[in-house]
Design an enzyme around this catalytic site. Sequence first.
Site, mmCIF file in Angstrom:
data_model
loop_
_atom_site.group_PDB
_atom_site.id
_atom_site.type_symbol
_atom_site.label_atom_id
_atom_site.label_comp_id
_atom_site.label_asym_id
_atom_site.label_seq_id
_atom_site.Cartn_x
_atom_site.Cartn_y
_atom_site.Cartn_z
ATOM 1 N N ARG A 34 0.865 -1.177 0.000
ATOM 2 C CA ARG A 34 0.000 0.000 0.000
ATOM 3 C C ARG A 34 0.906 1.233 0.000
ATOM 4 N NH1 ARG A 34 -4.130 -0.752 4.895
ATOM 5 N NH2 ARG A 34 -4.878 1.272 4.150
ATOM 6 N N HIS A 35 0.372 2.368 -0.359
ATOM 7 C CA HIS A 35 1.096 3.638 -0.285
ATOM 8 C C HIS A 35 1.449 3.934 1.180
ATOM 9 C CE1 HIS A 35 -2.670 5.070 1.376
ATOM 10 N NE2 HIS A 35 -3.245 4.383 0.400
ATOM 11 N N ASN A 67 -5.901 8.533 5.747
ATOM 12 C CA ASN A 67 -5.722 7.360 6.618
ATOM 13 C C ASN A 67 -5.801 7.782 8.082
ATOM 14 O OD1 ASN A 67 -3.242 5.916 4.432
ATOM 15 N ND2 ASN A 67 -5.344 5.227 4.741
ATOM 16 N N ARG A 124 -1.405 9.662 -3.430
ATOM 17 C CA ARG A 124 -0.694 8.986 -2.338
ATOM 18 C C ARG A 124 0.228 7.865 -2.837
ATOM 19 N NH1 ARG A 124 -6.207 8.212 -2.318
ATOM 20 N NH2 ARG A 124 -7.156 6.205 -1.774
ATOM 21 N N GLU A 140 -7.825 3.040 -6.091
ATOM 22 C CA GLU A 140 -8.558 2.404 -4.980
ATOM 23 C C GLU A 140 -10.029 2.178 -5.362
ATOM 24 O OE1 GLU A 140 -8.809 0.396 -2.935
ATOM 25 O OE2 GLU A 140 -8.386 1.100 -0.894
ATOM 26 N N HIS A 168 -3.388 0.344 -3.251
ATOM 27 C CA HIS A 168 -4.288 0.676 -2.142
ATOM 28 C C HIS A 168 -4.808 -0.603 -1.476
ATOM 29 C CE1 HIS A 168 -4.506 4.799 -3.820
ATOM 30 N NE2 HIS A 168 -4.350 4.148 -4.961
HETATM 31 O O1 F6P Z 1 -9.087 3.177 4.428
HETATM 32 C C1 F6P Z 1 -8.209 3.174 3.365
HETATM 33 C C2 F6P Z 1 -8.854 2.572 2.134
HETATM 34 O O2 F6P Z 1 -7.883 2.477 1.139
HETATM 35 C C3 F6P Z 1 -10.065 3.345 1.591
HETATM 36 O O3 F6P Z 1 -9.753 4.384 0.711
HETATM 37 C C4 F6P Z 1 -10.853 2.240 0.943
HETATM 38 O O4 F6P Z 1 -12.202 2.594 0.703
HETATM 39 C C5 F6P Z 1 -10.681 1.148 1.955
HETATM 40 O O5 F6P Z 1 -9.363 1.242 2.422
HETATM 41 C C6 F6P Z 1 -10.923 -0.252 1.446
HETATM 42 O O6 F6P Z 1 -11.003 -1.126 2.544
HETATM 43 P P1 F6P Z 1 -12.426 -1.677 3.049
HETATM 44 O O7 F6P Z 1 -12.987 -2.388 1.857
HETATM 45 O O8 F6P Z 1 -12.091 -2.598 4.173
HETATM 46 O O9 F6P Z 1 -13.297 -0.522 3.458
#
Ligand code: F6P
Length: 409
Positions: free
Chosen positions: A225-226, A232, A275, A295, A361
Amino acid sequence: MPPTLDHPASDRLVIVMVGLPARGKTYTARKLSRYLRWQGRAARVFNVGNYRRERLGAQQPADFFDPTNPEGVAARRAMAEAALKDMLGWLQAGGEVGLYDATNSTKARRRWVRETCEAAGCRVLFVESVCDDPAVLDHTIRETKLRSPDYRDVDPDQAVADFKRRIAMYERAYEPVDEPDASWVRIIDAGRQLQVHRLTGYLPSRIVPFLMNLHLSPRRIWLTRHGESLFNVQDRIGGNAGLTARGRAYGRALKQFFDRQNVPDLVVWTSTLRRTRETAAELGRSFRPWKPLDEIDAGVYDGWTYAEVRDQAPEEFAERGADKLRYRYPRGESYLDVLQRLDPVLIELERQRRPVLVIAHNAVIRSLYAYFADESAEQVPQIDIPLNTLIELTPRAYGSAETRHTLIP
Ligand code: F6P
Protein backbone atom coordinates in the site's frame (compact mmCIF):
# COMPACT_ATOMS: atom_id res chain seq x y z
CA MET A 1 -20.92 -22.77 -1.61
CA PRO A 2 -22.95 -20.73 -4.12
CA PRO A 3 -21.05 -19.47 -7.15
CA THR A 4 -19.89 -15.90 -6.79
CA LEU A 5 -21.08 -14.77 -10.18
CA ASP A 6 -24.31 -15.59 -11.95
CA HIS A 7 -23.71 -18.00 -14.81
CA PRO A 8 -26.14 -20.10 -16.79
CA ALA A 9 -25.72 -23.81 -16.05
CA SER A 10 -24.48 -24.38 -19.61
CA ASP A 11 -21.37 -22.43 -18.62
CA ARG A 12 -20.09 -25.50 -16.77
CA LEU A 13 -16.78 -26.28 -18.31
CA VAL A 14 -14.31 -29.14 -18.05
CA ILE A 15 -10.72 -28.34 -18.95
CA VAL A 16 -8.99 -31.61 -19.79
CA MET A 17 -5.22 -31.45 -19.55
CA VAL A 18 -3.26 -33.49 -22.10
CA GLY A 19 0.45 -34.22 -22.30
CA LEU A 20 3.32 -36.49 -21.44
CA PRO A 21 4.61 -36.43 -17.86
CA ALA A 22 6.68 -33.34 -16.89
CA ARG A 23 5.03 -31.08 -19.48
CA GLY A 24 3.71 -28.68 -16.86
CA LYS A 25 0.11 -29.95 -16.88
CA THR A 26 -0.33 -29.72 -13.13
CA TYR A 27 1.41 -26.35 -13.09
CA THR A 28 -0.93 -25.02 -15.77
CA ALA A 29 -4.06 -26.60 -14.27
CA ARG A 30 -3.33 -25.14 -10.84
CA LYS A 31 -2.56 -21.73 -12.25
CA LEU A 32 -5.74 -21.73 -14.27
CA SER A 33 -7.76 -22.82 -11.28
CA ARG A 34 -6.15 -20.09 -9.17
CA TYR A 35 -6.98 -17.50 -11.84
CA LEU A 36 -10.59 -18.65 -12.19
CA ARG A 37 -11.16 -18.79 -8.43
CA TRP A 38 -9.71 -15.32 -8.18
CA GLN A 39 -12.24 -14.15 -10.76
CA GLY A 40 -14.99 -15.47 -8.52
CA ARG A 41 -15.68 -18.77 -10.28
CA ALA A 42 -15.96 -22.10 -8.54
CA ALA A 43 -12.98 -23.94 -10.05
CA ARG A 44 -11.18 -27.06 -8.85
CA VAL A 45 -8.40 -29.37 -10.05
CA PHE A 46 -8.98 -33.14 -10.02
CA ASN A 47 -5.56 -34.74 -10.28
CA VAL A 48 -5.66 -38.43 -11.22
CA GLY A 49 -2.10 -38.93 -9.94
CA ASN A 50 -3.28 -37.97 -6.46
CA TYR A 51 -5.98 -40.65 -6.59
CA ARG A 52 -3.30 -43.18 -7.54
CA ARG A 53 -1.01 -42.00 -4.72
CA GLU A 54 -3.82 -42.05 -2.15
CA ARG A 55 -5.35 -45.37 -3.14
CA LEU A 56 -2.42 -47.42 -4.41
CA GLY A 57 0.55 -45.80 -2.67
CA ALA A 58 2.94 -43.24 -4.09
CA GLN A 59 5.94 -45.28 -5.03
CA GLN A 60 5.05 -47.34 -8.10
CA PRO A 61 7.85 -48.59 -10.38
CA ALA A 62 8.08 -47.28 -13.97
CA ASP A 63 6.62 -50.63 -15.24
CA PHE A 64 3.33 -49.70 -13.60
CA PHE A 65 2.97 -47.09 -16.37
CA ASP A 66 3.79 -49.54 -19.19
CA PRO A 67 0.84 -49.46 -21.65
CA THR A 68 1.34 -53.24 -22.26
CA ASN A 69 1.04 -54.06 -18.54
CA PRO A 70 -2.67 -54.99 -18.16
CA GLU A 71 -2.72 -54.65 -14.36
CA GLY A 72 -1.20 -51.19 -14.49
CA VAL A 73 -3.58 -50.14 -17.26
CA ALA A 74 -6.65 -51.37 -15.33
CA ALA A 75 -5.51 -49.73 -12.10
CA ARG A 76 -4.83 -46.41 -13.80
CA ARG A 77 -8.16 -46.54 -15.61
CA ALA A 78 -9.95 -47.11 -12.28
CA MET A 79 -8.23 -44.04 -10.81
CA ALA A 80 -9.17 -41.97 -13.88
CA GLU A 81 -12.81 -43.07 -13.49
CA ALA A 82 -12.89 -42.24 -9.80
CA ALA A 83 -11.49 -38.73 -10.40
CA LEU A 84 -13.88 -38.08 -13.29
CA LYS A 85 -16.87 -39.24 -11.27
CA ASP A 86 -15.93 -37.00 -8.36
CA MET A 87 -15.40 -34.05 -10.69
CA LEU A 88 -18.79 -34.46 -12.38
CA GLY A 89 -20.45 -34.83 -8.97
CA TRP A 90 -18.81 -31.60 -7.86
CA LEU A 91 -19.94 -29.82 -11.03
CA GLN A 92 -23.53 -31.04 -10.56
CA ALA A 93 -23.42 -29.64 -7.03
CA GLY A 94 -22.62 -26.10 -8.20
CA GLY A 95 -19.01 -26.22 -9.45
CA GLU A 96 -18.35 -24.22 -12.60
CA VAL A 97 -14.97 -25.23 -13.98
CA GLY A 98 -13.44 -28.66 -13.35
CA LEU A 99 -9.83 -29.16 -14.36
CA TYR A 100 -9.17 -32.80 -15.11
CA ASP A 101 -5.45 -33.27 -14.63
CA ALA A 102 -4.01 -36.47 -16.13
CA THR A 103 -1.95 -37.40 -19.18
CA ASN A 104 -5.10 -38.19 -21.25
CA SER A 105 -2.59 -39.15 -23.87
CA THR A 106 -4.64 -41.38 -26.19
CA LYS A 107 -7.57 -40.56 -28.42
CA ALA A 108 -9.62 -43.37 -26.90
CA ARG A 109 -9.12 -41.96 -23.40
CA ARG A 110 -10.03 -38.46 -24.53
CA ARG A 111 -13.13 -39.68 -26.37
CA TRP A 112 -14.33 -41.40 -23.19
CA VAL A 113 -13.64 -38.32 -21.04
CA ARG A 114 -15.35 -36.01 -23.49
CA GLU A 115 -18.42 -38.18 -24.02
CA THR A 116 -18.85 -38.67 -20.29
CA CYS A 117 -18.55 -34.93 -19.57
CA GLU A 118 -20.85 -33.90 -22.41
CA ALA A 119 -23.45 -36.46 -21.32
CA ALA A 120 -23.37 -34.72 -17.93
CA GLY A 121 -24.09 -31.37 -19.63
CA CYS A 122 -20.55 -29.91 -19.52
CA ARG A 123 -18.53 -28.36 -22.30
CA VAL A 124 -15.03 -29.73 -22.80
CA LEU A 125 -11.83 -27.90 -23.65
CA PHE A 126 -8.57 -29.82 -24.10
CA VAL A 127 -5.40 -28.01 -23.08
CA GLU A 128 -2.39 -29.89 -24.40
CA SER A 129 1.14 -29.09 -23.35
CA VAL A 130 3.91 -30.15 -25.74
CA CYS A 131 7.57 -29.65 -24.97
CA ASP A 132 10.69 -31.37 -26.25
CA ASP A 133 13.23 -28.86 -24.96
CA PRO A 134 15.54 -30.99 -22.75
CA ALA A 135 16.49 -27.98 -20.58
CA VAL A 136 12.81 -27.21 -19.77
CA LEU A 137 12.07 -30.88 -19.10
CA ASP A 138 15.04 -31.24 -16.80
CA HIS A 139 14.00 -28.09 -14.94
CA THR A 140 10.42 -29.36 -14.55
CA ILE A 141 11.51 -32.81 -13.37
CA ARG A 142 13.86 -31.39 -10.77
CA GLU A 143 11.47 -28.60 -9.62
CA THR A 144 8.34 -30.71 -9.28
CA LYS A 145 8.84 -34.46 -9.56
CA LEU A 146 11.74 -34.76 -7.16
CA ARG A 147 9.59 -33.02 -4.53
CA SER A 148 6.65 -35.34 -5.20
CA PRO A 149 5.77 -38.15 -2.76
CA ASP A 150 6.45 -40.55 -5.68
CA TYR A 151 10.17 -40.05 -5.02
CA ARG A 152 10.38 -39.38 -1.31
CA ASP A 153 13.72 -40.67 0.05
CA VAL A 154 14.88 -41.73 -3.41
CA ASP A 155 18.31 -40.68 -4.63
CA PRO A 156 17.74 -37.67 -6.99
CA ASP A 157 19.67 -39.11 -9.94
CA GLN A 158 17.91 -42.45 -9.59
CA ALA A 159 14.57 -40.64 -9.37
CA VAL A 160 15.26 -38.65 -12.55
CA ALA A 161 16.26 -41.85 -14.38
CA ASP A 162 13.09 -43.63 -13.20
CA PHE A 163 10.94 -40.70 -14.20
CA LYS A 164 12.47 -40.60 -17.65
CA ARG A 165 11.62 -44.32 -18.02
CA ARG A 166 8.06 -43.47 -17.02
CA ILE A 167 7.93 -40.77 -19.70
CA ALA A 168 9.23 -43.28 -22.27
CA MET A 169 6.34 -45.64 -21.37
CA TYR A 170 3.80 -42.94 -22.12
CA GLU A 171 5.59 -41.86 -25.29
CA ARG A 172 4.91 -45.29 -26.80
CA ALA A 173 1.16 -44.72 -26.71
CA TYR A 174 0.99 -40.92 -27.05
CA GLU A 175 -1.35 -39.40 -29.64
CA PRO A 176 -1.29 -35.59 -29.94
CA VAL A 177 -4.63 -33.81 -29.86
CA ASP A 178 -5.99 -33.30 -33.36
CA GLU A 179 -9.63 -34.26 -32.93
CA PRO A 180 -11.24 -32.06 -35.61
CA ASP A 181 -14.56 -31.47 -33.87
CA ALA A 182 -13.16 -30.78 -30.36
CA SER A 183 -12.14 -27.45 -28.78
CA TRP A 184 -8.48 -27.38 -27.89
CA VAL A 185 -5.50 -25.22 -27.08
CA ARG A 186 -1.97 -26.50 -27.60
CA ILE A 187 0.83 -24.87 -25.62
CA ILE A 188 4.20 -25.44 -27.25
CA ASP A 189 7.50 -25.15 -25.36
CA ALA A 190 6.10 -23.57 -22.19
CA GLY A 191 4.27 -20.77 -24.02
CA ARG A 192 6.59 -20.06 -26.97
CA GLN A 193 3.71 -20.84 -29.29
CA LEU A 194 -0.01 -21.36 -28.78
CA GLN A 195 -2.41 -23.09 -31.16
CA VAL A 196 -6.12 -22.63 -30.73
CA HIS A 197 -8.78 -24.78 -32.38
CA ARG A 198 -12.55 -24.28 -32.40
CA LEU A 199 -12.63 -22.19 -29.28
CA THR A 200 -15.92 -20.44 -28.62
CA GLY A 201 -17.61 -18.79 -25.68
CA TYR A 202 -16.63 -16.10 -23.23
CA LEU A 203 -14.95 -18.21 -20.56
CA PRO A 204 -12.74 -20.36 -22.84
CA SER A 205 -11.72 -17.21 -24.72
CA ARG A 206 -10.63 -15.49 -21.50
CA ILE A 207 -8.39 -18.39 -20.63
CA VAL A 208 -6.27 -17.97 -23.76
CA PRO A 209 -4.58 -14.62 -22.94
CA PHE A 210 -3.78 -15.97 -19.51
CA LEU A 211 -2.12 -19.08 -20.94
CA MET A 212 -0.24 -16.98 -23.50
CA ASN A 213 1.51 -15.02 -20.77
CA LEU A 214 2.64 -17.77 -18.41
CA HIS A 215 6.36 -18.41 -18.21
CA LEU A 216 8.79 -20.22 -15.95
CA SER A 217 11.46 -17.52 -15.49
CA PRO A 218 12.17 -16.89 -11.81
CA ARG A 219 11.54 -13.31 -10.60
CA ARG A 220 10.14 -11.48 -7.57
CA ILE A 221 7.02 -9.37 -7.13
CA TRP A 222 6.53 -6.85 -4.32
CA LEU A 223 3.14 -5.51 -3.30
CA THR A 224 2.55 -2.59 -0.96
CA ARG A 225 0.00 0.00 0.00
CA HIS A 226 1.10 3.64 -0.28
CA GLY A 227 2.60 5.37 2.75
CA GLU A 228 0.19 6.80 5.32
CA SER A 229 -2.05 9.52 3.85
CA LEU A 230 -3.91 12.41 5.51
CA PHE A 231 -7.14 10.47 4.95
CA ASN A 232 -5.72 7.36 6.62
CA VAL A 233 -5.13 9.38 9.79
CA GLN A 234 -8.73 10.61 9.75
CA ASP A 235 -10.09 7.15 8.87
CA ARG A 236 -11.64 8.57 5.70
CA ILE A 237 -12.61 6.49 2.70
CA GLY A 238 -11.19 7.07 -0.78
CA GLY A 239 -10.31 10.65 -1.75
CA ASN A 240 -7.07 11.88 -3.24
CA ALA A 241 -5.10 13.06 -0.22
CA GLY A 242 -1.33 13.43 -0.10
CA LEU A 243 1.06 11.69 2.30
CA THR A 244 1.77 12.56 5.94
CA ALA A 245 5.36 12.88 7.17
CA ARG A 246 5.11 9.24 8.25
CA GLY A 247 3.91 8.30 4.76
CA ARG A 248 6.95 9.97 3.20
CA ALA A 249 9.19 8.18 5.70
CA TYR A 250 7.74 4.90 4.40
CA GLY A 251 8.65 5.97 0.84
CA ARG A 252 12.22 6.60 1.98
CA ALA A 253 12.32 3.23 3.77
CA LEU A 254 11.20 1.60 0.50
CA LYS A 255 14.03 3.36 -1.32
CA GLN A 256 16.59 2.07 1.18
CA PHE A 257 15.17 -1.44 0.88
CA PHE A 258 15.37 -1.52 -2.91
CA ASP A 259 18.80 0.12 -3.01
CA ARG A 260 20.05 -2.73 -0.79
CA GLN A 261 18.33 -5.36 -2.94
CA ASN A 262 20.30 -4.38 -6.01
CA VAL A 263 17.45 -4.59 -8.54
CA PRO A 264 18.38 -2.02 -11.20
CA ASP A 265 15.73 -3.36 -13.59
CA LEU A 266 12.84 -2.99 -11.10
CA VAL A 267 9.52 -2.12 -12.78
CA VAL A 268 7.37 0.17 -10.58
CA TRP A 269 3.62 0.57 -11.05
CA THR A 270 1.39 2.93 -9.05
CA SER A 271 -2.22 4.03 -9.27
CA THR A 272 -3.03 7.47 -10.67
CA LEU A 273 -3.77 8.81 -7.16
CA ARG A 274 -1.50 11.19 -5.29
CA ARG A 275 -0.69 8.99 -2.34
CA THR A 276 0.80 6.16 -4.44
CA ARG A 277 2.66 8.52 -6.76
CA GLU A 278 4.11 10.44 -3.82
CA THR A 279 5.27 7.17 -2.26
CA ALA A 280 6.91 6.09 -5.53
CA ALA A 281 8.54 9.52 -6.00
CA GLU A 282 10.68 8.82 -2.91
CA LEU A 283 12.25 5.85 -4.71
CA GLY A 284 14.05 8.02 -7.24
CA ARG A 285 13.17 5.62 -10.08
CA SER A 286 10.78 5.95 -12.98
CA PHE A 287 7.31 4.54 -12.40
CA ARG A 288 4.11 3.99 -14.35
CA PRO A 289 0.81 5.30 -12.93
CA TRP A 290 -1.99 2.97 -13.91
CA LYS A 291 -5.73 3.68 -13.67
CA PRO A 292 -6.83 0.09 -12.93
CA LEU A 293 -4.71 0.29 -9.77
CA ASP A 294 -6.83 3.12 -8.30
CA GLU A 295 -8.56 2.40 -4.98
CA ILE A 296 -12.10 0.98 -4.89
CA ASP A 297 -14.49 3.79 -5.84
CA ALA A 298 -16.63 4.55 -2.79
CA GLY A 299 -19.13 6.50 -4.93
CA VAL A 300 -21.32 8.85 -2.94
CA TYR A 301 -19.41 7.98 0.26
CA ASP A 302 -16.02 9.03 -1.10
CA GLY A 303 -14.38 11.27 1.50
CA TRP A 304 -16.64 10.16 4.38
CA THR A 305 -15.28 8.56 7.53
CA TYR A 306 -16.39 5.01 8.37
CA ALA A 307 -18.10 6.42 11.48
CA GLU A 308 -20.09 8.88 9.36
CA VAL A 309 -21.31 6.10 7.07
CA ARG A 310 -22.25 3.96 10.08
CA ASP A 311 -24.19 6.79 11.79
CA GLN A 312 -25.72 8.56 8.80
CA ALA A 313 -26.31 5.63 6.43
CA PRO A 314 -26.74 2.66 8.79
CA GLU A 315 -28.56 0.54 6.19
CA GLU A 316 -25.78 0.91 3.62
CA PHE A 317 -23.22 0.21 6.34
CA ALA A 318 -25.02 -2.98 7.36
CA GLU A 319 -25.47 -4.08 3.75
CA ARG A 320 -21.77 -3.74 3.10
CA GLY A 321 -20.94 -5.59 6.31
CA ALA A 322 -23.22 -8.46 5.27
CA ASP A 323 -21.62 -8.99 1.85
CA LYS A 324 -18.52 -6.92 1.33
CA LEU A 325 -17.52 -8.74 -1.85
CA ARG A 326 -20.72 -8.01 -3.78
CA TYR A 327 -21.80 -4.74 -2.15
CA ARG A 328 -21.46 -1.91 -4.66
CA TYR A 329 -21.16 1.63 -3.29
CA PRO A 330 -23.93 3.82 -4.81
CA ARG A 331 -22.36 5.28 -7.97
CA GLY A 332 -19.17 3.44 -7.07
CA GLU A 333 -17.71 -0.06 -7.14
CA SER A 334 -17.82 -3.44 -5.41
CA TYR A 335 -14.85 -5.69 -4.76
CA LEU A 336 -16.06 -7.84 -7.65
CA ASP A 337 -15.83 -4.78 -9.90
CA VAL A 338 -12.29 -4.18 -8.67
CA LEU A 339 -11.30 -7.79 -9.38
CA GLN A 340 -12.61 -7.47 -12.93
CA ARG A 341 -10.75 -4.28 -13.69
CA LEU A 342 -7.54 -5.76 -12.30
CA ASP A 343 -7.57 -8.56 -14.87
CA PRO A 344 -5.19 -6.74 -17.30
CA VAL A 345 -2.86 -5.94 -14.40
CA LEU A 346 -2.72 -9.60 -13.45
CA ILE A 347 -2.01 -10.69 -17.00
CA GLU A 348 0.79 -8.10 -17.20
CA LEU A 349 2.19 -9.30 -13.87
CA GLU A 350 2.28 -12.86 -15.21
CA ARG A 351 3.92 -11.69 -18.44
CA GLN A 352 6.70 -9.62 -16.81
CA ARG A 353 10.07 -11.30 -16.50
CA ARG A 354 11.58 -8.34 -14.65
CA PRO A 355 11.02 -7.79 -10.92
CA VAL A 356 7.90 -5.67 -10.28
CA LEU A 357 6.86 -3.42 -7.39
CA VAL A 358 3.17 -2.50 -7.21
CA ILE A 359 2.31 0.50 -4.99
CA ALA A 360 -1.45 0.70 -4.69
CA HIS A 361 -4.29 0.68 -2.14
CA ASN A 362 -5.94 -1.49 0.47
CA ALA A 363 -8.70 -3.05 -1.68
CA VAL A 364 -6.44 -3.32 -4.73
CA ILE A 365 -3.51 -4.96 -2.92
CA ARG A 366 -5.94 -7.34 -1.22
CA SER A 367 -7.24 -8.30 -4.65
CA LEU A 368 -3.85 -8.85 -6.25
CA TYR A 369 -2.44 -10.61 -3.22
CA ALA A 370 -5.36 -13.06 -3.22
CA TYR A 371 -4.27 -14.42 -6.58
CA PHE A 372 -0.73 -15.17 -5.41
CA ALA A 373 -1.89 -16.59 -2.09
CA ASP A 374 -4.51 -18.77 -3.85
CA GLU A 375 -7.40 -17.17 -1.98
CA SER A 376 -10.81 -17.21 -3.63
CA ALA A 377 -12.70 -14.00 -4.41
CA GLU A 378 -14.83 -14.65 -1.30
CA GLN A 379 -11.79 -14.14 0.93
CA VAL A 380 -10.52 -10.95 -0.70
CA PRO A 381 -12.29 -8.26 1.41
CA GLN A 382 -11.12 -9.92 4.65
CA ILE A 383 -7.39 -10.13 3.83
CA ASP A 384 -5.22 -8.10 6.19
CA ILE A 385 -2.82 -5.76 4.37
CA PRO A 386 -1.41 -3.33 6.94
CA LEU A 387 0.20 0.01 6.04
CA ASN A 388 4.02 0.21 6.15
CA THR A 389 4.38 -3.42 5.10
CA LEU A 390 6.07 -4.64 1.95
CA ILE A 391 4.96 -8.09 0.76
CA GLU A 392 7.59 -9.98 -1.20
CA LEU A 393 6.39 -12.85 -3.38
CA THR A 394 8.48 -15.37 -5.25
CA PRO A 395 6.31 -17.33 -7.65
CA ARG A 396 7.21 -21.03 -7.54
CA ALA A 397 6.05 -23.99 -9.63
CA TYR A 398 3.06 -24.52 -7.33
CA GLY A 399 2.09 -21.30 -5.47
CA SER A 400 4.32 -18.50 -4.19
CA ALA A 401 6.76 -18.06 -1.32
CA GLU A 402 6.00 -14.98 0.78
CA THR A 403 7.99 -12.69 3.10
CA ARG A 404 6.52 -9.62 4.80
CA HIS A 405 8.86 -6.72 5.62
CA THR A 406 7.64 -4.14 8.13
CA LEU A 407 9.79 -1.21 7.01
CA ILE A 408 8.81 1.39 9.60
CA PRO A 409 7.03 0.96 12.96
O1 F6P B 1 -9.09 3.18 4.43
C1 F6P B 1 -8.21 3.17 3.37
C2 F6P B 1 -8.85 2.57 2.13
O2 F6P B 1 -7.88 2.48 1.14
C3 F6P B 1 -10.07 3.34 1.59
O3 F6P B 1 -9.75 4.38 0.71
C4 F6P B 1 -10.85 2.24 0.94
O4 F6P B 1 -12.20 2.59 0.70
C5 F6P B 1 -10.68 1.15 1.96
O5 F6P B 1 -9.36 1.24 2.42
C6 F6P B 1 -10.92 -0.25 1.45
O6 F6P B 1 -11.00 -1.13 2.54
P1 F6P B 1 -12.43 -1.68 3.05
O7 F6P B 1 -12.99 -2.39 1.86
O8 F6P B 1 -12.09 -2.60 4.17
O9 F6P B 1 -13.30 -0.52 3.46
